[in-house]
Structure formats: C-alpha cells, structure tokens
Design a protein around this motif. Structure first.
Motif, PDB file in Angstrom:
ATOM      1  N   ARG A   1     -13.819  -0.646  -7.227  1.00  0.00           N
ATOM      2  CA  ARG A   1     -13.940  -1.219  -8.579  1.00  0.00           C
ATOM      3  C   ARG A   1     -12.581  -1.591  -9.156  1.00  0.00           C
ATOM      4  N   ALA A   2     -11.487  -1.063  -8.577  1.00  0.00           N
ATOM      5  CA  ALA A   2     -10.148  -1.452  -9.030  1.00  0.00           C
ATOM      6  C   ALA A   2     -10.009  -2.975  -9.020  1.00  0.00           C
ATOM      7  N   ALA A   3     -10.677  -3.635  -8.057  1.00  0.00           N
ATOM      8  CA  ALA A   3     -10.620  -5.101  -7.999  1.00  0.00           C
ATOM      9  C   ALA A   3     -11.259  -5.694  -9.261  1.00  0.00           C
ATOM     10  N   GLY A   4     -12.432  -5.183  -9.622  1.00  0.00           N
ATOM     11  CA  GLY A   4     -13.112  -5.684 -10.820  1.00  0.00           C
ATOM     12  C   GLY A   4     -12.359  -5.317 -12.096  1.00  0.00           C
TER      13      GLY A   4
ATOM     14  N   ALA B   1      -4.122  -2.146  -3.752  1.00  0.00           N
ATOM     15  CA  ALA B   1      -3.541  -1.690  -2.483  1.00  0.00           C
ATOM     16  C   ALA B   1      -3.248  -0.191  -2.496  1.00  0.00           C
ATOM     17  N   ARG B   2      -2.830   0.326  -3.650  1.00  0.00           N
ATOM     18  CA  ARG B   2      -2.325   1.716  -3.666  1.00  0.00           C
ATOM     19  C   ARG B   2      -3.368   2.780  -3.983  1.00  0.00           C
TER      20      ARG B   2
ATOM     21  N   SER C   1       0.795  -1.241   0.000  1.00  0.00           N
ATOM     22  CA  SER C   1       0.000   0.000   0.000  1.00  0.00           C
ATOM     23  C   SER C   1       0.825   1.287   0.000  1.00  0.00           C
ATOM     24  N   ALA C   2       2.087   1.196   0.410  1.00  0.00           N
ATOM     25  CA  ALA C   2       2.876   2.444   0.527  1.00  0.00           C
ATOM     26  C   ALA C   2       3.164   3.051  -0.849  1.00  0.00           C
ATOM     27  N   LEU C   3       3.170   4.372  -0.902  1.00  0.00           N
ATOM     28  CA  LEU C   3       3.542   5.080  -2.131  1.00  0.00           C
ATOM     29  C   LEU C   3       5.015   5.459  -2.038  1.00  0.00           C
ATOM     30  N   THR C   4       5.673   5.593  -3.168  1.00  0.00           N
ATOM     31  CA  THR C   4       7.058   6.082  -3.114  1.00  0.00           C
ATOM     32  C   THR C   4       7.001   7.577  -2.777  1.00  0.00           C
TER      33      THR C   4
ATOM     34  N   GLY D   1      -2.722   9.878 -10.400  1.00  0.00           N
ATOM     35  CA  GLY D   1      -2.043   8.966  -9.480  1.00  0.00           C
ATOM     36  C   GLY D   1      -1.844   7.587 -10.098  1.00  0.00           C
ATOM     37  N   VAL D   2      -2.854   7.075 -10.777  1.00  0.00           N
ATOM     38  CA  VAL D   2      -2.733   5.744 -11.406  1.00  0.00           C
ATOM     39  C   VAL D   2      -1.613   5.789 -12.443  1.00  0.00           C
ATOM     40  N   SER D   3      -1.562   6.874 -13.170  1.00  0.00           N
ATOM     41  CA  SER D   3      -0.515   7.049 -14.176  1.00  0.00           C
ATOM     42  C   SER D   3       0.868   7.065 -13.523  1.00  0.00           C
ATOM     43  N   LEU D   4       0.969   7.763 -12.392  1.00  0.00           N
ATOM     44  CA  LEU D   4       2.248   7.820 -11.679  1.00  0.00           C
ATOM     45  C   LEU D   4       2.657   6.441 -11.184  1.00  0.00           C
ATOM     46  N   LEU D   5       1.686   5.687 -10.675  1.00  0.00           N
ATOM     47  CA  LEU D   5       2.000   4.337 -10.174  1.00  0.00           C
ATOM     48  C   LEU D   5       2.553   3.460 -11.292  1.00  0.00           C
TER      49      LEU D   5
END
Ligand code: COA
Length: 372
Positions: free
Chosen positions: A333-336, A125-126, A71-74, A97-101
């Motif tokens: 919904r990220a899970a789906g 998690a993130r 779960s931790a972010l950089t 944020g998703v793009s950064l991940l």
C-alpha cells in the motif's frame, strides 16, 4: 451532518483508483484488478500509480533498477531497528522505521513534486528492507541484503521467511502486492492525504498511514484471521465456532466492507493463490478451514469476505510469521499512499472538516475550591 464514519462523503478527487461497490469492481487508473492480478508485476503497478502509465520494457527496467538501488538502509537505521525494545511488534517497528527513514527531511512551504516523487520511490523500496531488518534482528540472523536485480516480491519473501522463494511462491507474493497496492480513500490513505495537506513531509504522511493501517478494522484484520483459523481445531468445528462468535455478537475478521456489497474483487485471486500454494506445499488444513468459514459466515450472516480473509491462509502457506502479515499490506500500500500524497500535493488545500458540537453550551467558571 454526514453519516457516521463519513460513509458516502466525498473527501478528495483521485485519478488513482475507482471502486464500484455494488458490482464488485476495482480499477487502478482504469485497469481492472482482475487483469492486473493475472498479468502485472508489483513494479509495473508502482510505475502505474506513481508515474501514471503502465511502463514500457525500458521503463520497467528503470523502475526495477531504481527500487533496487534505493532499497538499502543506512547502517544507523538498521542498527536502530535491531535495538528496539524486545516487546516491539513488526507493525510498531515499521511505524518507527518510516520515521527513521524520514529523519532530516524538511517540511517546505512549497511542494517540490520531483523531490516528493523520488521520496515516494525511496519509501516503496525501503519498507521491505525495514521489515526485513527487524525480522532478521529478532531471529538473530544477519539481515538479508536485498538483491538489486530481484523483484520486490522475491526480496520481501526472502526477508520474511529467511529462504529463497521458488517461482510459485514468488509469484504468489507478487500477486498479493499487486492486489493490496491501492484502494481509493480507505482509512490509512485518508490519514496520509490529510497529513500531506498540512504541507508536512511524505514520510510523516506514510507514518500516519502505517498507524491507521494497524487497527483490526483495517489492515490488522489479516493477522486476526490467522489467529481465528488457528483457534478452530478442524473443519468440523467451524460451524459451532462461528455460531458462538455470532451469539456473542463478535465480529468475524476478514468479512464485511464499507464499500463492497458483493465479494471483494481481490478475494478470488487471493483464494486461488492460497489454494495453489497449499497444494504446492501439500498442506491443505488451513485453507480447508478458511473455505468452510467462508461458507458458514455467508450462510449465517450473508457476509462476503474482504481482502484480509484469504491473504491469511496465503501468507501462512508461504511460511510468513503471522505478525508480519499486516506489514506486507503496508509494503504494498506504500505505492498507493505515496501516489495519493503526490496527488494531494499537486493540487493542495488543507483538509479540515467540521465537527458537530454535542457538549454543554455555556458554563460559568468555577473556582477550584468550589468544585466537586
Ligand atoms: N462480522 C460480523 N458482523 C459484521 C461484520 C463482521 N465482520 N461486518 C459487518 N457486520 C455487521 C455489523 O455488525 C452491522 O450489523 P448490525 O447493523 O446488525 O449491527 C452491519 O454488518 C454493518 O456493519 P458496520 O460496522 O456498520 O459496517 P462498516 O461499514 O462500518 O464496517 C468493517 C466495515 C470492515 C469495519 C466491518 O465490516 C468489519 O468490522 N469487518 C471486520 C474487520 C475487517 O475484516 N476489516 C478489514 C476490512 S478490509
């Protein structure tokens, strides 16, 4: 030519969920949503969707540990989220944020399912951490470090309200996460599968899905419901307010559905929890107005509520900022989305439908001086 909006068109096969719109039924991998809402935690649903089975106790422990560890972010992702322009909304921050991940994640000509599954867990998690970092940044608070031993519901509620949730509030969030996790080929899931079908990476697929979810005809509806309930001054004012909207032919947010012809089977659970939390907090005004809106819209238009209607009074009762309602939907919904990406990748063919040309057939080239 298929029906407008691709209504009734089968565009993918899935073993993840099934809806019977006539009878108001929803199953995740065969399990009825009512049973999941009563008994399952979000972590169990994540395992069910991503790994295919309800977890054993040992597997559930592993899932919780895995989600906690991932779960931790950089520091650089966190810094960037805190440095976004002041007008940025939470859904925009989440899209960024998703793009950064996904920075530095390569596309590959060959699908590596194990890697994609690891990334799927990392995304689930993130996303709450991205939501939390942005919320803390705009409130000028330190980012709450997610407790790796706590549930996703606990950490997300804490990140959104800045307060440790009590048991009742944590379970209410958990149920909301269970209910929003998966829903066949809705618009955002289709966007995710379509993106994955080009062999693009899973982060790009989820970024596309976040963009699609944001619209008011999809996940953005819950925030609009809260605004509507705010605009209505009292229970007595509900009738004239709704009649005014219907006369102006405006849509009532949180009502109607492409697939369900009955009440959305997720709605009773959200209604029950919204009522429970309102009682728990001794604040019944919002839920009373919501119940009256439901009654009046059914009476005037015969329309039933969808998942976005009672989630609004529920999150209001939790003290979640209104513009963070749709990000909660996304975190769940990220899970789906990711499960659909894995399914798409396991038997991929580029999704590329046809269009019907309705423009002018053939024209002669006109030199620029002769146009006008
Ligand atoms: N308020 C008022 N009328 C509505 C309505 C609503 N929320 N939802 C549907 N209708 C009416 C439409 O006006 C239309 O009536 P008409 O034929 O007299 O014009 C009819 O019901 C069919 O609507 P249509 O837009 O064709 O259905 P759809 O399957 O394309 O739309 C939604 C599904 C969800 C986009 C639609 O119900 C809607 O806009 N709901 C509000 C937004 C929302 O809550 N979205 C979250 C969905 S989970």
């Amino acid at each position: 030519m298929p029906a407008g909006g691709l209504e009734g068109v089968v565009a993918a096969q899935t073993a993840l969920s099934w809806i019977d719109g006539e009878r108001g039924m929803l199953l995740y991998r065969g399990y009825p949503i009512d049973e999941l809402a009563r008994h399952a935690t979000f972590e169990e649903v994540v395992h069910l969707l991503l790994d295919g089975t309800l977890p054993t106790r040992a597997q559930l422990l592993q899932v919780r540990r895995r989600l906690g560890e991932l779960s931790a972010l950089t520091p650089s992702v966190e810094r960037t989220l805190r440095a976004l322009p002041p007008q940025t909304t939470p859904m925009e921050a989440l899209r960024t944020g998703v793009s950064l991940l996904g920075s530095g994640v390569p596309t590959s000509d060959r699908v590596e399912i194990d890697r994609a599954r690891r990334d799927a867990y990392a995304i689930v998690a993130r996303l709450p951490s991205v939501i939390g970092a942005f919320e803390a940044g705009r409130r000028g608070r330190d980012t709450a470090v997610p407790d790796p031993d706590a549930s996703v519901a606990h950490n997300l509620t804490m990140a959104l309200t800045g307060k440790e949730p009590d048991e009742e509030t944590e379970r209410a969030m958990d149920v909301a996460l269970v209910l929003h996790a998966e829903h066949t080929l809705n618009a955002s899931t289709f966007a995710a599968r379509l993106t994955a079908s080009t062999l693009s990476d899973i982060y790009s697929a989820v970024a596309a899905a976040v963009g699609a979810l944001r619209g008011p005809l999809h996940g953005g509806a819950n925030e609009r419901v809260a605004r509507m309930l705010d605009e209505i001054p009292s229970v007595a004012a509900v009738g004239p307010y709704i009649d005014g909207k219907l006369v102006r032919r405006e849509r009532i947010m949180g009502f109607g559905h492409r697939v369900y012809r009955t009440e959305d089977p997720r709605a009773p659970h959200l209604r029950e929890w919204a009522q429970r939390l309102a009682d728990h907090n001794g604040q019944s005004e919002v839920i009373d107005k919501a119940l009256e809106v439901q009654r009046v819209v059914m009476d005037r238009k015969g329309l039933s509520v969808n998942v976005d209607f009672f989630s609004a009074p529920l999150y209001t009762a939790m003290g979640v900022p209104r513009d963070q309602f749709t990000p909660i939907f996304a975190a769940s919904r990220a899970a789906g989305w990711t499960a659909h990406v894995l399914e798409q990748q396991s038997d991929n063919r580029l999704i590329r439908p046809s269009s019907e040309y309705v423009g002018v057939r053939r024209r002669r080239w006109v030199p620029i001086d002769q146009r006008g």
